[in-house]
Design a protein around this motif. Sequence first.
Motif: not given
Length: 420
Positions: A131-135
Amino acid sequence: MTDATVEIVVDRLGAGGDGIAEHDRQRLFVPNALPGERLLVRLGPARGEGRSATVVRRLSDAETRIEAACRHFGRCGGCVLQHLLRPAYADWKRTLIVEALARRGIADAPVTETLVVPPGNRRRAVFSAVGRQGGAVLGFAEAQSHAIVDIAECPVIAPPLFRLTAPLRATFSTMLGPGQRGQAIATMTMSGIDLVLEIDRSLDLAARERLAAFAGETDLARLSWRRPGGSAETLAARRTVHVGFDGVPAVFPPGAFVQASLAGEAALIAEVLAGVGAAKTILDLYAGIGTFSLPMARKAKVTAMEGDPEAVKALAASSRGAITVERRDLARDAPDEKLLSGFDAVVFDPPRSGARTVAENLARSSVATAVAVSCNPQTFARDARTLIDGGFRLERIRPIDQFLWSSHVELVALFRRETP
Ligand SMILES: C[S@@+](CC[C@H](N)C(=O)[O-])C[C@H]1O[C@@H](n2cnc3c(N)ncnc32)[C@H](O)[C@@H]1O
């Protein structure tokens, strides 16, 4: 002194696919380098019996160098040798086996040419996601790293598996918080794709509904979920999931082991069937869900042993009583020589750690024919030494490259007793 640069000439390819050069009485491991190439390299940290080095500039190209097939080559840990011309590449895979045997004192082994499975043939893929910020990012791990390459192409896997990556990435984006990891085990079956999501979180009703919708939108045959190390819970069973082994249908439990490609599997089955020949009673060890047991059972009385309970259940169901299926831990409780001697032929296809005790017991048995399938030349060579010392003759080895452009190779080896 890790940023010094030196000029070297690459001697040969190592077992991991790196170019190997000697410099200052040290062995250097250089990724993306081919024998004969003159390179300016930057010395890196210690690695194994030497140290790593990275190419700063290639001063000459090997005649066997070709353009890599994928934009991610060099970063993605899945492939190490896309830049080598096919005949030299196939020969390198064969050499991995020849050299592993030579290290065990088995010279002039009868190793045939490598059968190389074409690109786009992998029918099973394990995608990693984070998981990452923004997708989420989804793809395969970088070499020697936990970082994940967000794949925009993959010429190794079959197109239907690649087509799944975009919706899968979007789905992981809704499920993984920043830094949280997950995996997806995707297998193409005769019924469509079987997908197992491995995520360490609970699923509330909304998540389950979202996943069931995803299974419908992507036309999965079945979607399951499990926590790492846990057992799979099916979230959407849209079709009964089957595979076929040489035309024999087999039940496929969620995420079960099957050979990496259909072409590789067909070649492995053909070699195993030729190896057991007209044997009337066959013991298939590490049988999985029946890749070899089911085709062999058309002509022989087969007993299958396997450790995984789901695989055992599936094989028992597929064989409808025609095969004797036994759950057994073959590392701790291998069949002894007396039990083995009751069979005309024994097939064994262990995990990478090999089949040490099985080989030791076979060596003491009176079994006439042993067929080894292996995905690790090192442990295969150890077990082959044991069989040969026990009176078997190594008749033939067929390398089958179904792990295209990686440093892995599969093989089938036929052993016969000198004096049965
Ligand atoms: C390389 S797979 C081969 C499976 C099958 N022969 C095929 O071709 O599909 C190895 C198999 O060994 C089984 N296995 C691993 N360790 C085992 C053990 N200690 N005892 C019994 N089976 C084991 C795995 O569950 C897996 O099915």
